[in-house]
Design a protein around this motif. Structure first.
Motif, PDB file in Angstrom:
ATOM      1  N   ASP A  39     -10.943  -3.684  33.249  1.00 21.44           N
ATOM      2  CA  ASP A  39     -11.158  -5.091  33.563  1.00 21.44           C
ATOM      3  C   ASP A  39     -10.043  -5.582  34.483  1.00 21.44           C
ATOM      4  OD1 ASP A  39     -13.421  -5.284  31.922  1.00 21.44           O
ATOM      5  OD2 ASP A  39     -12.159  -5.607  30.159  1.00 21.44           O
ATOM      6  N   SER A  41      -7.151  -7.622  35.832  1.00 28.03           N
ATOM      7  CA  SER A  41      -6.134  -8.408  35.136  1.00 28.03           C
ATOM      8  C   SER A  41      -5.505  -9.418  36.090  1.00 28.03           C
ATOM      9  CB  SER A  41      -5.041  -7.476  34.601  1.00 28.03           C
ATOM     10  OG  SER A  41      -3.988  -8.224  34.035  1.00 28.03           O
ATOM     11  N   THR A  42      -5.136 -10.528  35.540  1.00 30.59           N
ATOM     12  CA  THR A  42      -4.435 -11.550  36.319  1.00 30.59           C
ATOM     13  C   THR A  42      -3.031 -11.783  35.751  1.00 30.59           C
ATOM     14  OG1 THR A  42      -5.405 -13.293  34.951  1.00 30.59           O
ATOM     15  CG2 THR A  42      -6.568 -12.726  36.995  1.00 30.59           C
ATOM     16  N   ALA A  43      -2.458 -10.730  35.132  1.00 30.30           N
ATOM     17  CA  ALA A  43      -1.144 -10.846  34.500  1.00 30.30           C
ATOM     18  C   ALA A  43      -0.075 -11.286  35.497  1.00 30.30           C
ATOM     19  CB  ALA A  43      -0.748  -9.517  33.859  1.00 30.30           C
ATOM     20  N   LEU A  52      -4.444  -4.727  39.642  1.00 37.32           N
ATOM     21  CA  LEU A  52      -4.125  -4.580  38.223  1.00 37.32           C
ATOM     22  C   LEU A  52      -5.415  -4.446  37.427  1.00 37.32           C
ATOM     23  CD1 LEU A  52      -1.558  -7.491  37.803  1.00 37.32           C
ATOM     24  CD2 LEU A  52      -1.048  -5.088  38.274  1.00 37.32           C
ATOM     25  N   VAL A  53      -5.431  -3.522  36.470  1.00 37.57           N
ATOM     26  CA  VAL A  53      -6.557  -3.421  35.539  1.00 37.57           C
ATOM     27  C   VAL A  53      -6.008  -3.310  34.131  1.00 37.57           C
ATOM     28  CG1 VAL A  53      -8.128  -2.319  37.186  1.00 37.57           C
ATOM     29  CG2 VAL A  53      -6.741  -0.902  35.697  1.00 37.57           C
ATOM     30  N   GLU A  54      -6.801  -3.746  33.182  1.00 37.93           N
ATOM     31  CA  GLU A  54      -6.457  -3.609  31.770  1.00 37.93           C
ATOM     32  C   GLU A  54      -7.404  -2.600  31.153  1.00 37.93           C
ATOM     33  OE1 GLU A  54      -5.998  -7.155  29.398  1.00 37.93           O
ATOM     34  OE2 GLU A  54      -5.502  -8.322  31.184  1.00 37.93           O
TER      35      GLU A  54
END
Length: 69
Positions: A39, A41-43, A52-54
């Motif tokens: 998913d 990510s917007t970290a 970025l992915v989670e």
């Protein structure tokens, strides 16, 4: 690079709930690097050209087992 050119390290076990590669997975390329699907990510905002992915911890653990680490 096409998905078919990658070795799928996760989501291959029987009883898994992944359909046609539509859930978090880790793949290995012919050169030995890893490609992570997860998913977005917007970290934080990554540098240009990166993303970025989670992924769930269990996906990473499964990849480590598949690689024999």
């Amino acid at each position: 690079m096409e998905r078919e050119e990658l070795t799928r390290l996760t989501g291959n076990t029987e009883g898994g709930n992944c359909g046609q590669g539509d859930c978090p997975n880790i793949y290995r390329t012919a050169s030995g690097s890893l490609v992570v699907q997860g998913d977005v990510s917007t970290a934080f905002t990554p540098p240009a050209g990166e993303g970025l992915v989670e992924i769930p911890e269990e996906v990473l653990r499964e990849a480590v087992r598949a690689l024999g680490w």
